[in-house]
Write an enzyme that holds these catalytic residues in place. Sequence first.
Site, PDB file in Angstrom:
ATOM      1  CB  SER A 108       3.099   1.622   6.107  1.00  0.00           C
ATOM      2  OG  SER A 108       1.913   1.784   6.846  1.00  0.00           O
ATOM      3  N   GLY A 112      -7.051 -27.417   0.125  1.00  0.00           N
ATOM      4  CA  GLY A 112      -8.462 -27.733  -0.033  1.00  0.00           C
ATOM      5  C   GLY A 112      -9.210 -27.893   1.272  1.00  0.00           C
ATOM      6  CB  ALA A 147      -2.090  -2.664   9.806  1.00  0.00           C
ATOM      7  CG  ASP A 181       0.038  -4.001   2.772  1.00  0.00           C
ATOM      8  OD1 ASP A 181       0.109  -3.508   1.628  1.00  0.00           O
ATOM      9  OD2 ASP A 181       0.028  -3.310   3.813  1.00  0.00           O
ATOM     10  N   GLY A 208       2.925   6.328   8.018  1.00  0.00           N
ATOM     11  CA  GLY A 208       4.272   6.611   7.546  1.00  0.00           C
ATOM     12  C   GLY A 208       5.273   5.574   8.017  1.00  0.00           C
ATOM     13  CG  HIS A 244      -0.401   0.297   2.516  1.00  0.00           C
ATOM     14  ND1 HIS A 244      -0.089  -0.684   3.433  1.00  0.00           N
ATOM     15  CD2 HIS A 244      -0.070   1.472   3.119  1.00  0.00           C
ATOM     16  CE1 HIS A 244       0.384  -0.122   4.531  1.00  0.00           C
ATOM     17  NE2 HIS A 244       0.417   1.181   4.360  1.00  0.00           N
TER      18      HIS A 244
END
Length: 357
Positions: free
Chosen positions: A204, A259, A221, A131, A202, A101
Amino acid sequence: MSGCRDKDPQKEQQQVGVPAPAPALPSSRAGTASFAPLVRAAAPAVVNIAVLQASPATDNPLLRDPFFRRYFGPPREQTRLAAGSGVIIDGRRALVLTNNHVIENARAIQVVLTDRRTFAADLVGTDPPTDLAVLRLRATNLPQLALGNSDAVNVGDQVLAIGNPFGLGQTVTSGIVSALGRGQSQDGYESYIQTDAAINPGNSGGALIAMDGTIIGINSAIYGPGANVGIGFAVPSATARFVMEQILAHGTVRRGGIGIAITDTVPGPGGEAPLPGALIAGVTPGGPAARAGVREGDVVVEVSGHATPTAASLRDVIGRTAIGTALNLKVRRGNNSHDISVQVGAPEAAQTNRNRR
């Protein structure tokens, strides 16, 4: 934003899996409790990232319509600057890990080191589910930090967070590991390290650093209204290492699945506390787990030697396992325990439930 294939994937894949040794940490003065030696060793590898992005007005569909352009003219190319953080993982090849991001929709990316050197960066690849993104700087022989072992982290361990909060410049905060295996959604590859080290906008893409000088997480986050409230989250270094290896080898992350649909365990009928483990809520017929003998109602408590006390922790382990790798599941079935080997397969068309892994 799509990633690009690296020039020599085999060579890259072999090298990136071996973290460089952590820098030697100088000693503090006798009797003085200080993080300063650790900061001096780690800080040069944590960078500020400036990203040039298109203004939302530039993408207004009305202003791109030929009819409206007759009267209002073409849209003016406006840009805005976003700021974040990153960590140099490989100084020789100038590879930087950051958050997806931070660089999403970037027109240009610049990276600033603590000594104020500035380099243009090229995007190697991204992985939105975790991310994470990998950049390559147009430079050589840079400072670096090694990826540590996030699987060995314990609640209560001391940590430092280094980043660029609010665009102020490099800032260091300290705290402890507050919790492990935090998942903020039921459909992502999330098993965050939670910390009370101050993390703000900032930060991040910056580093969560253990006391041995290695990276145990990529700060990603915060919880709350947009500023630090003592709850921050970091992507574990084990996940970051897998994502980086995959991007360098393939230009993207090739994930498989076994699965299954999973959820957290629930309290017992008498109100007893739920036992740790990930509950198998469904098994895809003919999938890898079904073929190996996994059943609905089984509780996975361990995968290849790593405890899986929550559904988020099991998703994380599966999400950072390459296709074709065998996972050794320890499952609780009633009062019995079973060891089951499952080979991770390619994503199956039958897995329409987003919780299936």
